[in-house]
Design an enzyme around this catalytic site. Structure first.
Site, short mmCIF file in Angstrom:
data_model
loop_
_atom_site.label_atom_id
_atom_site.label_comp_id
_atom_site.label_asym_id
_atom_site.label_seq_id
_atom_site.Cartn_x
_atom_site.Cartn_y
_atom_site.Cartn_z
N SER A 145 4.86 4.17 34.53
CA SER A 145 5.03 3.82 35.95
C SER A 145 6.28 2.97 36.09
O SER A 145 6.70 2.32 35.12
CB SER A 145 3.82 3.01 36.42
OG SER A 145 4.10 2.38 37.67
N TYR A 158 -2.79 -3.46 35.82
CA TYR A 158 -1.94 -2.26 35.88
C TYR A 158 -0.54 -2.56 35.35
O TYR A 158 -0.01 -1.83 34.51
CB TYR A 158 -1.86 -1.76 37.32
CG TYR A 158 -1.26 -0.38 37.46
CD1 TYR A 158 -1.97 0.75 37.09
CD2 TYR A 158 0.03 -0.20 37.98
CE1 TYR A 158 -1.42 2.02 37.22
CE2 TYR A 158 0.59 1.06 38.12
CZ TYR A 158 -0.15 2.17 37.75
OH TYR A 158 0.40 3.42 37.88
P1 NAD Z 1 -4.88 10.08 40.49
O1 NAD Z 1 -5.82 8.98 40.72
O2 NAD Z 1 -4.66 11.09 41.56
O3 NAD Z 1 -5.24 10.86 39.16
C1 NAD Z 1 -5.59 10.16 37.99
C2 NAD Z 1 -6.35 11.09 37.11
O4 NAD Z 1 -6.80 10.36 35.96
C3 NAD Z 1 -7.58 11.64 37.80
O5 NAD Z 1 -7.71 12.98 37.43
C4 NAD Z 1 -8.69 10.79 37.21
O6 NAD Z 1 -9.93 11.43 37.21
C5 NAD Z 1 -8.17 10.58 35.81
N1 NAD Z 1 -8.82 9.49 35.12
C6 NAD Z 1 -8.94 8.21 35.53
N2 NAD Z 1 -9.68 7.51 34.65
C7 NAD Z 1 -10.01 8.38 33.66
C8 NAD Z 1 -10.75 8.26 32.47
N3 NAD Z 1 -11.34 7.12 32.12
N4 NAD Z 1 -10.88 9.35 31.68
C9 NAD Z 1 -10.31 10.51 32.02
N5 NAD Z 1 -9.61 10.69 33.14
C10 NAD Z 1 -9.47 9.63 33.95
O7 NAD Z 1 -3.51 9.41 40.09
P2 NAD Z 1 -2.05 9.99 39.83
O8 NAD Z 1 -1.17 9.41 40.84
O9 NAD Z 1 -2.05 11.46 39.63
O10 NAD Z 1 -1.77 9.23 38.47
C11 NAD Z 1 -1.62 9.85 37.22
C12 NAD Z 1 -0.86 8.89 36.32
O11 NAD Z 1 0.40 8.62 36.91
C13 NAD Z 1 -1.54 7.54 36.11
O12 NAD Z 1 -1.40 7.13 34.78
C14 NAD Z 1 -0.76 6.63 37.03
O13 NAD Z 1 -0.76 5.30 36.59
C15 NAD Z 1 0.62 7.25 36.96
N6 NAD Z 1 1.47 6.89 38.09
C16 NAD Z 1 1.22 7.34 39.35
C17 NAD Z 1 2.06 6.97 40.39
C18 NAD Z 1 1.86 7.42 41.81
O14 NAD Z 1 2.57 6.90 42.70
N7 NAD Z 1 0.97 8.34 42.10
C19 NAD Z 1 3.14 6.13 40.15
C20 NAD Z 1 3.36 5.69 38.86
C21 NAD Z 1 2.52 6.08 37.84
#
Ligand code: NAD
Length: 261
Positions: A145, A158
């Site tokens: 991130s 986080y």
């Molecule tokens: P999201 O919440 O839409 O998806 C996250 C996914 O991880 C979901 O499928 C959820 O079920 C799964 N998950 C969570 N806990 C889990 C566990 N204990 N075991 C297995 N699966 C688990 O979020 P996203 O935005 O798609 O995020 C995905 C990754 O990208 C994350 O690591 C997040 O930190 C990172 N990220 C997202 C953003 C953003 O703006 N969306 C920005 C920076 C980083």
């Protein structure tokens, strides 16, 4: 290119929605055989139905909680056994909890670290063990991130977790470079996914968030999947230990855009 990843076996954690779901579609569209992890089998099945069929085997569903050691070990074992191998591990599962830091509960802090840090370590451990035992090359990509670099008040766990991810990637990259195993991260800025529903679905907040991003808009999941694709491909064959920021310029100290002289 429909065949860019044909023959490649890719495990994606947290693939039931958001960036992980899109990455699964992206890799499958280019011929990869994909193993989908998430906690809920039914949600994963719905994602699996969106994946184009590929020759040379079916996509796989491997449900399990990435913060639980037994689950991770089972998921990794089943993936490698049923797909008869693993080429790319994408540690994408992650989440956040908001709270003023003076009130943070140990339980919440540890829950975030358990998925975002320990989960990555456990998955990587199993993949590395497999690749080393078989003397195979491998590729790990972690979804970090911008908060690997930019502090995120009210999200202490986080911020800490993504900072840790940066050094996990660098450490593993150094340890395994000589064995042909590359380890990198992508660091997204603000991406339109369910994790951001609170501001994505509110036009006022959406505008406010966009105004803080130099490119004046949030990113799409596909703009992260493409970076994962690059890192997984031979085009990135000399890149290891890096975090690639895909953030519309968010890490550029945007307040300096209007030159304060
Ligand atoms: P999201 O919440 O839409 O998806 C996250 C996914 O991880 C979901 O499928 C959820 O079920 C799964 N998950 C969570 N806990 C889990 C566990 N204990 N075991 C297995 N699966 C688990 O979020 P996203 O935005 O798609 O995020 C995905 C990754 O990208 C994350 O690591 C997040 O930190 C990172 N990220 C997202 C953003 C953003 O703006 N969306 C920005 C920076 C980083």
């Amino acid at each position: 290119d429909k065949n860019r990843f044909s023959g490649k076996k890719v495990l994606i954690t947290g693939a039931s929605q958001g960036i992980g779901e899109d990455a699964a579609i992206y890799f499958a569209e280019q011929g990869a055989r994909v193993a989908l992890n998430g906690r809920k089998e039914d949600k994963l099945r719905a994602v699996a139905e969106k994946l184009p069929k590929i020759s040379g085997g079916e996509h796989l569903i491997v449900a399990g909680d990435m913060s639980v050691e037994q689950d991770v070990d089972r998921v990794m074992r089943d993936t490698i056994q049923k797909m008869d191998g693993l080429d790319v591990l994408i540690c994408n599962a992650g989440f956040q909890i908001s709270c003023p830091s003076e009130d943070i509960s140990l339980k919440d802090f540890q829950a975030v670290m358990a998925v975002n840090v320990t989960g990555v370590v456990l998955c990587a451990r199993a993949a590395l063990k497999y690749w080393r035992e078989k003397n195979l090359k491998g590729n790990i990509i972690v979804n970090s991130s911008v908060h690997q670099q930019i502090p995120k008040p009210h999200y202490l766990g986080y911020s800490a977790s993504k900072g840790a991810v940066g050094n996990i990637v660098r450490t593993l990259a150094l340890e395994y470079a000589r064995h042909g195993i590359r380890v990198n991260a992508v660091a997204p800025g603000a991406i339109v996914t369910p994790i951001n529903d609170s501001w994505v679905k509110d036009p006022k907040q959406y505008k406010a968030v966009s105004s803080h991003i130099p490119m004046q808009r949030p990113g799409e999941s596909r703009e992260i999947s493409t970076v994962m694709g690059f890192l997984a491909s031979d085009e990135a064959s000399y890149i290891t230990g890096q975090t690639i920021f895909a953030d519309g310029g968010l890490t550029l100290y945007a307040d300096f855009e209007n030159n304060w002289s």
